[in-house]
Design a protein around this motif. Sequence first.
Motif, PDB file in Angstrom:
ATOM      1  N   GLU A 253     -78.130 -25.577  19.376  1.00  0.00           N
ATOM      2  CA  GLU A 253     -79.076 -26.318  20.200  1.00  0.00           C
ATOM      3  C   GLU A 253     -80.142 -27.025  19.358  1.00  0.00           C
ATOM      4  OE1 GLU A 253     -80.564 -23.676  23.201  1.00  0.00           O
ATOM      5  OE2 GLU A 253     -78.600 -23.404  24.090  1.00  0.00           O
ATOM      6  N   ILE A 254     -79.684 -27.671  18.282  1.00  0.00           N
ATOM      7  CA  ILE A 254     -80.574 -28.454  17.428  1.00  0.00           C
ATOM      8  C   ILE A 254     -80.503 -29.899  17.902  1.00  0.00           C
ATOM      9  CG2 ILE A 254     -81.083 -29.220  15.081  1.00  0.00           C
ATOM     10  CD1 ILE A 254     -79.530 -26.738  14.098  1.00  0.00           C
ATOM     11  N   PRO A 255     -81.610 -30.464  18.375  1.00  0.00           N
ATOM     12  CA  PRO A 255     -81.570 -31.862  18.827  1.00  0.00           C
ATOM     13  C   PRO A 255     -81.400 -32.814  17.637  1.00  0.00           C
ATOM     14  CG  PRO A 255     -83.782 -30.964  19.052  1.00  0.00           C
ATOM     15  CD  PRO A 255     -82.907 -29.853  18.585  1.00  0.00           C
ATOM     16  N   PRO A 256     -80.724 -33.948  17.846  1.00  0.00           N
ATOM     17  CA  PRO A 256     -80.517 -34.912  16.760  1.00  0.00           C
ATOM     18  C   PRO A 256     -81.812 -35.382  16.093  1.00  0.00           C
ATOM     19  CG  PRO A 256     -79.116 -35.462  18.617  1.00  0.00           C
ATOM     20  CD  PRO A 256     -80.025 -34.354  19.062  1.00  0.00           C
TER      21      PRO A 256
ATOM     22  N   PHE B  45     -64.912 -38.638   7.480  1.00  0.00           N
ATOM     23  CA  PHE B  45     -66.179 -38.923   8.165  1.00  0.00           C
ATOM     24  C   PHE B  45     -66.141 -38.387   9.598  1.00  0.00           C
ATOM     25  CE2 PHE B  45     -68.276 -41.924  11.121  1.00  0.00           C
ATOM     26  CZ  PHE B  45     -69.607 -41.651  10.796  1.00  0.00           C
ATOM     27  N   LEU B  46     -65.053 -38.671  10.324  1.00  0.00           N
ATOM     28  CA  LEU B  46     -64.959 -38.227  11.718  1.00  0.00           C
ATOM     29  C   LEU B  46     -64.878 -36.707  11.824  1.00  0.00           C
ATOM     30  CD1 LEU B  46     -62.547 -40.957  13.099  1.00  0.00           C
ATOM     31  CD2 LEU B  46     -64.990 -40.712  13.587  1.00  0.00           C
ATOM     32  N   ILE B  47     -64.144 -36.065  10.916  1.00  0.00           N
ATOM     33  CA  ILE B  47     -64.059 -34.598  10.927  1.00  0.00           C
ATOM     34  C   ILE B  47     -65.430 -34.000  10.639  1.00  0.00           C
ATOM     35  CG2 ILE B  47     -63.129 -32.599   9.682  1.00  0.00           C
ATOM     36  CD1 ILE B  47     -60.520 -34.286   9.348  1.00  0.00           C
ATOM     37  N   GLY B  48     -66.107 -34.521   9.611  1.00  0.00           N
ATOM     38  CA  GLY B  48     -67.449 -34.027   9.278  1.00  0.00           C
ATOM     39  C   GLY B  48     -68.422 -34.232  10.412  1.00  0.00           C
ATOM     40  N   LEU B  49     -68.347 -35.392  11.053  1.00  0.00           N
ATOM     41  CA  LEU B  49     -69.230 -35.683  12.175  1.00  0.00           C
ATOM     42  C   LEU B  49     -68.979 -34.718  13.327  1.00  0.00           C
ATOM     43  CD1 LEU B  49     -71.427 -37.550  13.289  1.00  0.00           C
ATOM     44  CD2 LEU B  49     -69.607 -39.034  14.124  1.00  0.00           C
ATOM     45  N   CYS B  50     -67.725 -34.433  13.610  1.00  0.00           N
ATOM     46  CA  CYS B  50     -67.398 -33.476  14.680  1.00  0.00           C
ATOM     47  C   CYS B  50     -67.904 -32.079  14.344  1.00  0.00           C
ATOM     48  CB  CYS B  50     -65.898 -33.451  14.923  1.00  0.00           C
ATOM     49  SG  CYS B  50     -65.284 -34.918  15.752  1.00  0.00           S
ATOM     50  N   ILE B  51     -67.739 -31.664  13.080  1.00  0.00           N
ATOM     51  CA  ILE B  51     -68.207 -30.339  12.674  1.00  0.00           C
ATOM     52  C   ILE B  51     -69.727 -30.241  12.826  1.00  0.00           C
ATOM     53  CG2 ILE B  51     -68.517 -28.820  10.664  1.00  0.00           C
ATOM     54  CD1 ILE B  51     -65.681 -29.746   9.766  1.00  0.00           C
ATOM     55  N   VAL B  52     -70.446 -31.246  12.334  1.00  0.00           N
ATOM     56  CA  VAL B  52     -71.909 -31.236  12.454  1.00  0.00           C
ATOM     57  C   VAL B  52     -72.324 -31.299  13.925  1.00  0.00           C
ATOM     58  CG1 VAL B  52     -74.020 -32.532  11.954  1.00  0.00           C
ATOM     59  CG2 VAL B  52     -72.325 -32.188  10.173  1.00  0.00           C
ATOM     60  N   GLY B  53     -71.614 -32.102  14.715  1.00  0.00           N
ATOM     61  CA  GLY B  53     -71.918 -32.209  16.135  1.00  0.00           C
ATOM     62  C   GLY B  53     -71.737 -30.899  16.871  1.00  0.00           C
ATOM     63  N   VAL B  54     -70.633 -30.212  16.610  1.00  0.00           N
ATOM     64  CA  VAL B  54     -70.375 -28.916  17.256  1.00  0.00           C
ATOM     65  C   VAL B  54     -71.401 -27.886  16.783  1.00  0.00           C
ATOM     66  CG1 VAL B  54     -68.737 -26.987  17.373  1.00  0.00           C
ATOM     67  CG2 VAL B  54     -67.928 -29.327  17.681  1.00  0.00           C
TER      68      VAL B  54
ATOM     69  N   GLY C  70     -73.356 -36.532  23.151  1.00  0.00           N
ATOM     70  CA  GLY C  70     -73.267 -37.247  24.413  1.00  0.00           C
ATOM     71  C   GLY C  70     -74.580 -37.911  24.817  1.00  0.00           C
ATOM     72  N   HIS C  71     -75.519 -38.019  23.907  1.00  0.00           N
ATOM     73  CA  HIS C  71     -76.810 -38.655  24.175  1.00  0.00           C
ATOM     74  C   HIS C  71     -76.729 -40.127  23.771  1.00  0.00           C
ATOM     75  CE1 HIS C  71     -78.569 -34.394  23.385  1.00  0.00           C
ATOM     76  NE2 HIS C  71     -78.082 -34.489  24.613  1.00  0.00           N
ATOM     77  N   PHE C  72     -76.115 -40.925  24.618  1.00  0.00           N
ATOM     78  CA  PHE C  72     -75.817 -42.315  24.281  1.00  0.00           C
ATOM     79  C   PHE C  72     -77.072 -43.180  24.184  1.00  0.00           C
ATOM     80  CE2 PHE C  72     -72.052 -40.622  26.520  1.00  0.00           C
ATOM     81  CZ  PHE C  72     -71.189 -40.602  25.435  1.00  0.00           C
ATOM     82  N   ALA C  73     -78.035 -42.967  25.055  1.00  0.00           N
ATOM     83  CA  ALA C  73     -79.274 -43.750  25.000  1.00  0.00           C
ATOM     84  C   ALA C  73     -80.063 -43.417  23.744  1.00  0.00           C
ATOM     85  CB  ALA C  73     -80.121 -43.500  26.245  1.00  0.00           C
ATOM     86  N   ASP C  74     -80.107 -42.136  23.375  1.00  0.00           N
ATOM     87  CA  ASP C  74     -80.800 -41.745  22.146  1.00  0.00           C
ATOM     88  C   ASP C  74     -80.124 -42.358  20.928  1.00  0.00           C
ATOM     89  OD1 ASP C  74     -82.632 -40.259  23.561  1.00  0.00           O
ATOM     90  OD2 ASP C  74     -81.634 -38.328  23.198  1.00  0.00           O
TER      91      ASP C  74
END
Length: 124
Positions: A26-29, A11-20, A62-66
């Motif tokens: 530059e795709i917003p969440p 899960f963490l590896i996949g999340l990091c890959i998608v995040g990077v 890094g968008h903690f409020a979002d």
Amino acid sequence: MFNHISLARLFLIGLCIVGVYTTILEIPPAEISLIPCILHLVTDIPCPGCGMTRACIALTHGHFADAWHYHPFSYLIIGLAIGSAFIPTCLKSTWIRCSSVSQTTIAIGGIVLCLSIWIYKLWI
């Protein structure tokens, strides 16, 4: 065979890959829809977990409020995944040291809190 440690790491590896990947492109969440919610598609009512994927990806950006706005439980999910992936023995021993009453209270409290957040989001 997968166990909870392997799944947490995956899960963490996949999340990091998608995040990077989404950061580089530059795709917003808010525009990401990896896992469609069947309940939302059928009834047009979001489920209690709706927004969790976007929240987790917002955390990688890094968008903690979002992330908090999408789903506050994303912090809990990421924290539990990190704990399960890197310090599973400590996490398990801490849980075992809790009494069964405490474990039940924590589980029921989490469910009630999640449902309360869901109901609140339905009203706003």
